[in-house]
Design a protein around this motif. Structure first.
Motif, mmCIF file in Angstrom:
data_model
loop_
_atom_site.group_PDB
_atom_site.id
_atom_site.type_symbol
_atom_site.label_atom_id
_atom_site.label_comp_id
_atom_site.label_asym_id
_atom_site.label_seq_id
_atom_site.Cartn_x
_atom_site.Cartn_y
_atom_site.Cartn_z
ATOM 1 N N VAL A 177 -1.515 -2.789 -0.925
ATOM 2 C CA VAL A 177 -0.082 -3.082 -0.922
ATOM 3 C C VAL A 177 0.184 -4.513 -1.391
ATOM 4 O O VAL A 177 1.239 -4.822 -1.942
ATOM 5 C CB VAL A 177 0.469 -2.857 0.506
ATOM 6 N N ARG B 205 4.552 2.683 -0.241
ATOM 7 C CA ARG B 205 3.211 2.974 -0.752
ATOM 8 C C ARG B 205 2.225 3.194 0.385
ATOM 9 O O ARG B 205 1.435 4.133 0.381
ATOM 10 C CB ARG B 205 2.704 1.809 -1.591
ATOM 11 N N GLU C 68 0.020 6.623 0.968
ATOM 12 C CA GLU C 68 -1.291 6.513 0.345
ATOM 13 C C GLU C 68 -2.263 7.529 0.952
ATOM 14 O O GLU C 68 -2.348 7.674 2.155
ATOM 15 C CB GLU C 68 -1.827 5.087 0.525
ATOM 16 N N SER D 105 7.604 5.974 -6.829
ATOM 17 C CA SER D 105 6.744 5.532 -5.729
ATOM 18 C C SER D 105 6.506 6.627 -4.705
ATOM 19 O O SER D 105 5.910 6.366 -3.675
ATOM 20 C CB SER D 105 7.361 4.328 -5.019
#
Lengths: 318, 279
Positions: free
Chosen positions: A183, A239, A243, B113
């Motif tokens: 990140v 994110r 992930e 994203s």
């Protein structure tokens, strides 16, 4: 006469072509919306059997038992939250400090190379972080770091539970640390961009009355760039929440809620990645898709908030 | 004077910390890439590119996953790029002041994203579950869904940078709008748009999560896109988590190849425009 007619024909053809092209581009733009809508609808459709069977209890229940077909998302949500919090606790201060270094301290000729190097961290595929985390980072933590930390906090209330053994190497903390590295470039590059957009006059005025570099960064640059920085942080958080591969390798895939950050756990994305192809039975598959729906919903809100903030910032700047 | 010293001390500490943070960030890059080279280079040989994935305990290479990845990436780019360019064109050319553009931009940035594993679930629902089997097509479509937002974003950004005087000049000689866009605006923005495609290829080359339950994996050579298809990231995932040492070694080699390809693509994209990657 025939020249005129063919000319009119050519013009008509051009007009038709013009209209077709315009129509095609508009359809493509709408297709982007359709993709997002399609993702949402298909997830709701797939998750429906599980949502009907478990209701809202799905969110609060931490049992995950394929044999008795009892499923709840609490353990996965907990793991996602804990790993993301660890990642942000590390990535935000470090990213802001790097951004400060790049805009205030670093010599001009080094700014671009260092900036690119940090951004390359974002370019490395997540599966690489996963394999590296499993074979290199986790054994290192297990051997050198975790025993020392467990020893250091032994006997201190609360902390001895947070850092309780045994040192597996893999677990929530390891996943959080790897997420922090992944990140970091997002927080850094957006913070640097908004720091650079601060009008030089403001900084010069502050330096002119004798402020130190730190005071300028802390009291002038950061307040001015606040909205953009928060937007960048939210983008990074989006994110971290979603992930998958890097986390799947090092999380340990244990459906339990544990106080200790050294304990193996699971996250929403890791559960799906680990179990989806092996899931037998409609309710099992449906429960996994329901997890995906929850993840999509959470990241949608976080990312939407991030974009709204960055949009507000752009509107102010232009 | 005490206050002055305290402020100077605080400043020195903060500066030292920012220097340390930068070193910390760079160290990770060095460590990750260093380990990758260290572990991966040993396995690099011609056999990696000419032989199939082996059963545990015997020699082999990564030919079928490499080819599978190339095929799926190519199809994904072929599907996603035209859609992305057209959508970006609408946003920058026709609908610059259309409320639809604002909405599409907002949604596109979210897609950019969005967790890629969710894209995998989506394609599983609409393709794999319907067709009843995993397939290379499903994997390619999942990757295409990831390509679209990247291309939309760069196309719109690059077309917006094209000066309006060029458009006005084209219009003044009587060029219809669609021809003006295709012959003038695209030409002016070409480098940037190619960058967008390169970034998209870099992004999907390492993607694993959306392939896990779309294209699955295939131990053997297969050119059939209607059947499960091997891909480099999924093979790395499977081999790395296996208990066999020679599989793990191949996983490291595959990881090295993937990373080198991805980094080369993203550096090429940077060189091409001399601009920073859009986030």
């Amino acid at each position: 006469m025939s020249g005129l007619a063919s000319r009119a024909e050519a013009l008509r053809r051009l007009q038709r072509g013009d209209a077709t092209f315009r129509w095609m581009t508009r359809a493509a733009a709408i297709a982007v919306l359709v993709i997002l809508g399609g993702i949402f609808i298909s997830l709701v459709h797939g998750a429906w059997p599980a949502l009907r069977a478990f209701g809202f209890g799905f969110l609060a229940d931490d049992t995950w038992n394929p044999v008795t077909e009892k499923f709840g998302a609490a353990a996965a949500i907990y793991g996602t939250a804990v790993t993301s919090i660890i990642a942000m606790l590390i990535a935000v201060p470090v990213g802001l400090l790097i951004a400060m270094f790049l805009t205030e301290l670093c010599p001009m000729w080094l700014r671009r190379p260092i900036g690119i190097a940090i951004e390359l961290l974002a370019g490395i595929p997540s599966i690489i972080y996963g394999i590296w985390g499993l074979f290199v980072f986790a054994p290192f933590l297990q051997q050198y770091v975790q025993p020392a930390v467990i020893g250091a906090f032994d006997g201190i209330p609360v902390l001895q539970d947070v850092f309780a053994g045994p040192p597996y190497g893999i677990g929530l903390l390891t996943a959080g640390l790897i997420l922090a590295i992944m990140v970091l470039p997002f927080v850094t590059s957006i913070s640097r961009d908004v720091f650079e957009a601060v009008p030089p006059v403001l900084k010069e005025a502050a330096y002119g009355i004798g402020c130190t570099t730190w005071e300028v960064s802390r009291r002038v640059v950061l307040p001015y760039a606040r909205v953009g920085v928060i937007g960048g942080i939210m983008l990074g958080l989006g994110r971290a929440l979603g992930e998958t591969m890097a986390v799947t390798f090092v999380i340990g895939n244990a459906h339990s809620i544990s106080e200790s950050v050294f304990a193996p756990g699971t996250t929403i994305s890791a559960t799906i990645a680990n179990e989806f192809t092996e899931a037998v039975g409609d309710l099992y598959t449906s429960s996994l898709i329901a997890l995906g729906l929850i993840l999509f919903f959470i990241t949608f809100i976080v990312l939407a908030a991030a974009r709204l903030m960055l949009m507000r910032l752009n509107a102010r700047m232009s | 004077m005490a206050l002055f010293d305290a402020r100077r001390r605080r400043n020195a500490i903060a500066m030292a910390l920012s220097l340390a943070a930068t070193g910390f960030g760079l160290a990770w890059l060095v460590v990750v890439l260093g380990v990758l080279l260290w572990k991966g280079v040993g396995g690099l040989s011609l056999a990696v590119f000419t032989q199939m994935t082996p059963p545990p305990g015997s020699d082999g290479g990564l030919l079928n996953p490499i080819v599978g990845s190339l095929v799926m990436t190519t199809i994904a780019v072929a599907l996603g790029t035209p859609l992305g360019i057209l959508a970006g064109t609408y946003m920058a050319e026709y609908g610059r002041y259309d409320p639809l553009t604002t909405i599409v931009r907002f949604i596109n940035d979210i897609l950019l994203s969005a967790p890629s594993i969710v894209v995998g679930l989506f394609v599983y629902e609409v393709m794999v579950a319907r067709m009843g089997h995993f397939s290379g097509w499903a994997g390619a479509v999942a990757l295409a869904v990831i390509v679209v937002p990247v291309v939309v974003r760069t196309t719109e950004d690059m077309l917006t940078l094209v000066p309006d005087t060029l458009r006005e000049a084209a219009a003044s000689i009587g060029l219809p709008r669609s021809l003006m866009i295709r012959r003038v605006a695209y030409k002016a923005a070409r480098a940037g748009m190619v960058t967008g495609v390169l970034l998209a290829v870099a992004r999907i080359s390492g993607e694993t999560a959306p392939l896990l339950f779309t294209s699955l994996n295939n131990q053997f050579w297969s050119a059939n896109l209607n059947a499960p298809l091997a891909s480099l990231p999924v093979v790395i995932f499977q081999f790395a988590l296996s208990p066999y040492e020679d599989w793990q070694k191949l996983a490291w080699t595959g990881a090295l190849i993937t990373t080198l390809a991805v980094l080369a693509l993203s550096i090429a994209a940077r060189v091409l425009t001399g601009q920073r990657k859009p986030s």
